[in-house]
Enzyme design. Structure first.
Site, PDB file in Angstrom:
ATOM      1  N   ASP A   1       0.857  -1.178   0.000  1.00 27.33           N
ATOM      2  CA  ASP A   1       0.000   0.000   0.000  1.00 27.33           C
ATOM      3  C   ASP A   1       0.894   1.230   0.000  1.00 27.33           C
ATOM      4  O   ASP A   1       1.858   1.301   0.765  1.00 27.33           O
ATOM      5  CB  ASP A   1      -0.922   0.014   1.221  1.00 27.33           C
ATOM      6  CG  ASP A   1      -2.099   0.958   1.059  1.00 27.33           C
ATOM      7  OD1 ASP A   1      -3.229   0.486   0.894  1.00 27.33           O
ATOM      8  OD2 ASP A   1      -1.873   2.194   1.071  1.00 27.33           O
TER       9      ASP A   1
ATOM     10  N   CYS B   1     -19.464   1.674  -4.053  1.00 29.68           N
ATOM     11  CA  CYS B   1     -19.894   0.702  -5.070  1.00 29.68           C
ATOM     12  C   CYS B   1     -21.213   1.108  -5.704  1.00 29.68           C
ATOM     13  O   CYS B   1     -21.254   1.528  -6.852  1.00 29.68           O
ATOM     14  CB  CYS B   1     -20.015  -0.699  -4.448  1.00 29.68           C
ATOM     15  SG  CYS B   1     -18.436  -1.472  -4.058  1.00 29.68           S
TER      16      CYS B   1
END
Length: 422
Positions: free
Chosen positions: A29, A256
């Site tokens: 990350d 989403c």
């Protein structure tokens, strides 16, 4: 097999933890602070606990140089939209640049994307980028695959180790490799999609379908409100039919459902197709915050009220603030001339300030507000009693319950406050 998972958010971290139980796995990350937190056993998303992190053997790094020469790279970065509701592929492009610099042709590695995209992104955008940046040839030096993420934040039943995983490779050999890898991760089995494009399309319509279904309920909510009928009373009756779909009205945000329909509509418009149903559903859901604010303002009967909104995250019992539509409610109420504060025990105050310019309020211990709005069905809010709400409301104050968390007071009950719902 060495596997690298790129992006350790709600999707990448649970997947990397499960993979690390079976393979040599590195979690990458770019946020060094995120890596430091995870090394200390703290997952701010709440998806993985400290014991699971410690036990899985996952290597963690923010330095891409630690990730060269892997056999499999899995990209799980976000795919947001911009201010004009157009797909923002910059995180995917950035991750692709990172991967391109790490590939070792001697390993003939496979690059798998889990990020939600419209059909064609993996093969038409990401593949050529890797070739251009690495000098390698797709189909000879590296291969592509796609396996759409299905993480539902806060859901402890449909976790990555239990759900069926859809997957597709650019050829049968890659597909079987992915079936082997993901088959180790989940007890739910794998589904081999016919093509990468089919797998990409399946993911984007999963969320678009939910968006459209919720839009229908939101639209009938407006109709029933004009008829002075509570939509909740209608849903109670309709749910008794065996095949009624139990969607509920509300503010539809998140990373989403509130985003993916725009990926599908964008690609449709590029093809000269007018995606009327998809965009109509989005328009209805995007407009619900203003409609609710108008109703609450009318119930208050005057501007200048002090309002406390309970909840800022995009769904209940999670800390995720991405694309929360509660901020639209805040702005709409302020547009009506009200003073609005927000309290959310799950939200990170620094993130709320950074994302929305909001300083989160504490729960008052005395009558402070003219209106309390239940916006997110957190367990901490759902269990509040009428007395708890009355204790923070001035006499004659309004309880606005948009998530049906609290029972409406009986018509003949003595109450110091008023009640409004959709």
């Amino acid at each position: 097999m060495k596997i690298v998972v790129i992006g350790l958010g709600y999707v990448g971290l649970p997947l990397a933890v499960q993979l690390a139980k079976h393979f040599d796995t590195v979690g990458l990350d770019s946020n060094a602070a995120r890596i430091a937190e995870l090394r200390d056993g703290h997952d701010r998303t709440g998806e993985v606990d400290a014991a699971a992190l410690a036990a899985c053997g996952l290597a963690l790094t923010s330095d891409a140089a630690d990730c060269s020469g892997a056999d499999l790279y899995i990209v799980t970065v976000p795919t947001p939209i911009d201010a004009d509701n157009r797909p923002d592929l910059s995180p995917v492009r950035s991750a692709t640049r990172t991967v391109a610099a790490l590939l070792d042709a001697a390993k003939t590695p496979t690059v798998v994307y889990e990020s939600t995209v419209y059909p064609g992104v993996t093969e038409d955008i990401c593949g050529p980028m890797i070739e251009d940046l690495s000098g390698l040839v797709r189909g000879r030096d590296f291969f592509l695959g796609y396996s759409p993420e299905r993480i539902n934040p806060g859901d402890r039943e449909h976790t990555v180790d239990k759900i069926m995983k859809v997957l597709a490779g650019e050829n049968d050999q890659v597909t079987e490799l992915l079936a082997t890898v993901y088959g180790k991760v989940t007890s739910g089995g794998v589904f081999r999609a016919r093509s990468i494009r089919a797998a990409e399309a399946a993911k984007v319509i999963e969320n678009a379908q939910r968006d459209i279904n919720i839009a229908f309920i939101n639209e009938v909510t407006k109709i029933f409100s004009a008829l002075d009928i509570s939509v909740w009373d209608v849903l109670d009756a309709a749910r008794t039919k065996w095949n009624f779909l139990p969607f509920e009205p509300g503010l539809v945000g998140g990373h989403c459902i509130g985003v993916d329909p725009y990926y599908l509509s964008h690609r449709a418009q590029e093809l000269g197709i007018d995606p009327q149903v998809v965009l109509s559903g989005r328009a209805i859901n995007d407009g619900m915050a203003q409609w609710m604010a108008d109703g609450i303002h009318a119930a208050l009967g005057k501007p200048g009220a002090d309002i406390l909104i309970l909840g800022l995250t995009f769904k209940e019992n999670v800390p995720d603030l991405r694309n929360s539509k509660v901020i639209d409610l805040v702005q709409a109420l302020r547009g009506h001339g009200h003073s609005v504060a927000v309290h959310d025990p799950h939200a990170d105050p620094a993130e709320a300030r950074h994302e929305y310019g909001l300083d989160l309020a504490s729960m008052p211990g005395e009558p402070t507000y003219d209106c309390v709005i239940g916006a997110v069905r957190h367990e901490a809010f759902r269990t509040l009693s009428g007395a708890d709400l009355a204790a923070i409301l001035r006499p004659g104050g309004l309880v606005a319950d948009i998530k049906r968390m609290w029972p409406a007071p009986a018509a003949d009950a003595a109450s110091t406050h008023r009640y409004w719902s959709i």
